[in-house]
Design an enzyme around this catalytic site. Structure first.
Site, PDB file in Angstrom:
ATOM      1  N   ASP A  56      69.040  64.920  45.058  1.00 62.63           N
ATOM      2  CA  ASP A  56      69.534  63.587  44.723  1.00 62.63           C
ATOM      3  C   ASP A  56      69.890  63.498  43.233  1.00 62.63           C
ATOM      4  OD1 ASP A  56      70.096  60.866  45.218  1.00 62.63           O
ATOM      5  OD2 ASP A  56      68.046  60.267  44.697  1.00 62.63           O
ATOM      6  N   HIS A  57      70.955  62.788  42.913  1.00 66.04           N
ATOM      7  CA  HIS A  57      71.288  62.383  41.532  1.00 66.04           C
ATOM      8  C   HIS A  57      71.277  63.515  40.514  1.00 66.04           C
ATOM      9  CE1 HIS A  57      71.879  58.085  41.730  1.00 66.04           C
ATOM     10  NE2 HIS A  57      70.782  57.948  42.463  1.00 66.04           N
TER      11      HIS A  57
ATOM     12  N   HIS B 144      68.958  50.215  41.235  1.00 66.42           N
ATOM     13  CA  HIS B 144      67.792  51.079  41.403  1.00 66.42           C
ATOM     14  C   HIS B 144      66.536  50.310  41.026  1.00 66.42           C
ATOM     15  CE1 HIS B 144      70.604  54.693  40.845  1.00 66.42           C
ATOM     16  NE2 HIS B 144      70.190  54.699  42.092  1.00 66.42           N
TER      17      HIS B 144
ATOM     18  N   GLY C 225      69.417  52.172  46.161  1.00 63.81           N
ATOM     19  CA  GLY C 225      68.717  50.931  45.833  1.00 63.81           C
ATOM     20  C   GLY C 225      68.403  50.091  47.054  1.00 63.81           C
ATOM     21  N   ALA C 226      67.991  50.739  48.159  1.00 62.55           N
ATOM     22  CA  ALA C 226      67.687  49.984  49.379  1.00 62.55           C
ATOM     23  C   ALA C 226      66.313  49.329  49.341  1.00 62.55           C
ATOM     24  CB  ALA C 226      67.788  50.895  50.607  1.00 62.55           C
ATOM     25  N   SER C 227      65.454  49.756  48.408  1.00 58.34           N
ATOM     26  CA  SER C 227      64.141  49.117  48.290  1.00 58.34           C
ATOM     27  C   SER C 227      64.321  47.655  47.906  1.00 58.34           C
ATOM     28  CB  SER C 227      63.290  49.823  47.229  1.00 58.34           C
ATOM     29  OG  SER C 227      62.934  51.113  47.637  1.00 58.34           O
TER      30      SER C 227
ATOM     31  N   ASN D 152      69.219  55.100  50.450  1.00 57.03           N
ATOM     32  CA  ASN D 152      68.207  55.776  49.651  1.00 57.03           C
ATOM     33  C   ASN D 152      67.034  54.841  49.398  1.00 57.03           C
ATOM     34  OD1 ASN D 152      70.170  57.758  49.484  1.00 57.03           O
ATOM     35  ND2 ASN D 152      69.918  58.070  47.289  1.00 57.03           N
TER      36      ASN D 152
ATOM     37  N   THR E  61      61.452  53.354  45.510  1.00 52.89           N
ATOM     38  CA  THR E  61      60.486  52.489  44.827  1.00 52.89           C
ATOM     39  C   THR E  61      59.359  52.017  45.732  1.00 52.89           C
ATOM     40  OG1 THR E  61      62.190  51.747  43.278  1.00 52.89           O
ATOM     41  CG2 THR E  61      60.223  50.362  43.491  1.00 52.89           C
TER      42      THR E  61
END
Length: 299
Positions: free
Chosen positions: A80-81, A178, A207-209, A228, A231
């Site tokens: 990732d990233h 994020h 940033g689905a959290s 994704n 957190t």
């Protein structure tokens, strides 16, 4: 079973649900994701953030690949990233067949050049590449509406970027952030719809959290097939450790880690349900999926 990210995303997109991609840092995280996916009969992805790769190095990569291969449901492993040519080349050599070449912190032309080069490299290993244009911030604080919109993915630019780089999936920025949302999330769904209408590759939302269920569902209807999550799973892990260590009585190490795994697993199962992938493992166990997975991991 270790499977192809391409197959996971294509099957999810075709059947209108999304794949949960969960960042893992250690054995406990890997066990939580695999266990949650197996209990839910759901596909999932193990994601390695560059910080996790730096911490765990090759043994962590090997553990993820082995755990995915031993799982009873389809699991892929994803870097990732990454902004590092060295790291991308390294994990490809170690057997990872799914990477995010993240040039989004760079100026657009540099992002395009970096992503194009990393896509050529990854494709030589039959690996899938996710990229990003637009810039997902870690917080919404201090941004005017104009500044926030300037960071979002431009639909026409997205088309040009995909054509120039030949990437396989695109992470879009439509107001997602994020980490924790400091105010109620506001996603630009008309922008997402324009991107979907212009591009015929899988779309990803970071940033689905913290995103509410209705936003998750609408994103899936508009073509997002990978979310994704980091957190909330990390928070569950840390809180469980605090509760167990600071609680009454002496606890055995394995008791403490077991509680931490259970706490993460609970969060992950909730996310898999939100993404609509629960009970969908069988859709990825077709001859088509088997051929794709074998091709992706042959090298």
């Amino acid at each position: 079973m270790l499977t192809s990210t391409r197959e996971l995303l294509e099957t999810a997109r075709r059947n209108i649900y999304a794949i949960g991609a969960f960042n893992v840092y250690n054995l406990e995280g890997v066990k939580a994701v695999i266990s949650a996916a197996e209990v839910s009969r759901s596909p999932a992805m193990l994601q390695l953030h560059p910080s996790a790769l730096k911490y765990g190095n090759s043994p962590l990569v090997a553990m993820c690949l082995e755990a995915a291969a031993a799982a009873t449901v389809p699991i892929s492993v994803h870097l990732d990233h990454s902004t590092s040519v060295k790291d991308i080349d390294r994990v490809l050599q170690e057997g990872v067949r799914s990477i995010m070449a993240d040039g989004s912190p760079m100026p657009y032309e540099k992002n395009l050049e970096f992503t194009r080069d990393m896509t050529r490299l990854a494709h030589s290993y039959s690996a899938i590449v996710e990229a990003e244009i637009g810039r997902i911030s870690g917080t919404e604080d201090g941004l005017t509406i104009a500044e926030k919109e300037a960071k979002m993915t431009d639909p026409q630019q997205a088309v040009e970027f995909v054509q120039a780089t030949n990437v396989d999936a695109l992470a879009v920025t439509i107001g997602n952030v994020h980490g924790e949302y400091k105010s109620p999330p506001r996603l630009d769904f008309p922008r997402l719809e324009r991107i979907r209408n212009l591009l015929d590759i899988p779309l990803v939302l970071h940033g689905a959290s913290g995103l509410p269920a209705e936003m998750i569902a609408q994103s899936i209807q508009l073509g997002v097939c990978k979310f994704n999550v980091n957190t909330e799973v990390r928070q569950a892990y840390m809180q469980a450790l605090k509760d167990e260590i600071c609680g009454q009585g002496d606890k055995d190490l394995l008791e403490v880690t077991g509680e931490a795994i259970a706490a993460m697993q609970e969060v992950i199962i909730d996310k898999l349900e939100l993404f609509g992938s629960v009970g969908k493992a069988h859709l990825h166990e077709t001859p088509y999926a088997t051929v794709l997975a074998a091709a992706a991991h042959r090298n």
